[in-house]
Design a protein around this motif. Sequence first.
Motif, PDB file in Angstrom:
ATOM      1  N   THR A  13      28.261  14.267  10.780  1.00 16.54           N
ATOM      2  CA  THR A  13      27.727  12.984  11.251  1.00 16.54           C
ATOM      3  C   THR A  13      28.632  12.477  12.362  1.00 16.54           C
ATOM      4  N   LYS A  16      29.775   5.506  12.665  1.00 17.89           N
ATOM      5  CA  LYS A  16      29.780   4.959  11.306  1.00 17.89           C
ATOM      6  C   LYS A  16      28.969   3.679  11.251  1.00 17.89           C
ATOM      7  N   GLY A  17      28.764   3.180  10.027  1.00 18.09           N
ATOM      8  CA  GLY A  17      27.998   1.949   9.825  1.00 18.09           C
ATOM      9  C   GLY A  17      26.599   2.078  10.386  1.00 18.09           C
ATOM     10  N   LEU A  20      25.681   5.171  12.573  1.00 15.25           N
ATOM     11  CA  LEU A  20      25.824   6.513  12.000  1.00 15.25           C
ATOM     12  C   LEU A  20      24.674   7.435  12.405  1.00 15.25           C
ATOM     13  N   THR A  22      23.297  11.348  11.807  1.00 12.32           N
ATOM     14  CA  THR A  22      23.450  12.622  11.108  1.00 12.32           C
ATOM     15  C   THR A  22      23.012  13.734  12.056  1.00 12.32           C
ATOM     16  N   ASP A  61      32.093  17.656   8.498  1.00 16.86           N
ATOM     17  CA  ASP A  61      32.507  16.640   7.511  1.00 16.86           C
ATOM     18  C   ASP A  61      32.657  17.284   6.139  1.00 16.86           C
TER      19      ASP A  61
END
Length: 229
Positions: A13, A16-17, A20, A22, A61
């Motif tokens: 990914t 963030k938050g 984000l 993918t 990740d």
Amino acid sequence: MENIISLRGICKTYGKGDGLVTALRPIDLDIKKGEMLAIMGKSGSGKSTLLNLLAGLDTPDSGEYIYNGEHMNTKNQNKMAKFRRTDVGFVVQHFALIDEYTVYQNIALPLRYRRLKGVSTKQRVKEIAERLEIGEKLRKYPSQLSGGQAQRVAIARAIAHKPSILLADEPTGALDEETGKSIMNLFKEINKEGTTVVVVTHDANVASYCQRVIRLHDGNIIGENVNAE
Ligand SMILES: Nc1ncnc2c1ncn2[C@@H]1O[C@H](COP(=O)(O)OP(=O)(O)O)[C@@H](O)[C@H]1O
Ligand SMILES: [Mg+2]
């Protein structure tokens, strides 16, 4: 044939938050030693992310990347850097040549970090340039080359140190159709000599040069087919 690469449950990914993204959902993929594989999919489907992970330019990740039986996730930065400069050749759409360097200097670059036994840098650069039909261009600068010539220089640079895997991200994307064909024939020759080749493309003609094609959609592998020889 044994696998040179196995991916198991690879996820990636970005951000963030709320931001984000993918890029890769759990991906499982085996690539056989000596294979020529195409990765197809629309823009944004995760092709470059996958190729960068294979090249060790980025880390997943989660999931396992196994290369020649070795777990790459546990390698430290020095070992990953060594993997990139010895095992990997990488080619991109817009060639990424160094403008201030001559063709000779561009091709010689990876040989600074990986000397080949029994061959001088000069010999190897000449040999590879002649093979790729750019032997007359060694004193030229990138701005003096056509797109096809520039991509040949980039390929020469990518294989000068005899990598085990050659990874190419849309290598024909900036070329006309005829030149693209000649570049794909070149990849095929390199593959026949034993190098494992992975080509990212959204062009079915380009993929048709490969033995096997996998399709990505939204970070998932949604299909695979094997081309007849
Ligand atoms: N560095 C990055 N930061 C944030 N998002 C990224 C980054 N690189 C790629 N992405 C996103 O990840 C997804 C997959 O991108 P990418 O692997 O470049 O796809 P492709 O090569 O198939 O066009 C896309 O949604 C893209 O916007
Ligand atoms: Mg891409």
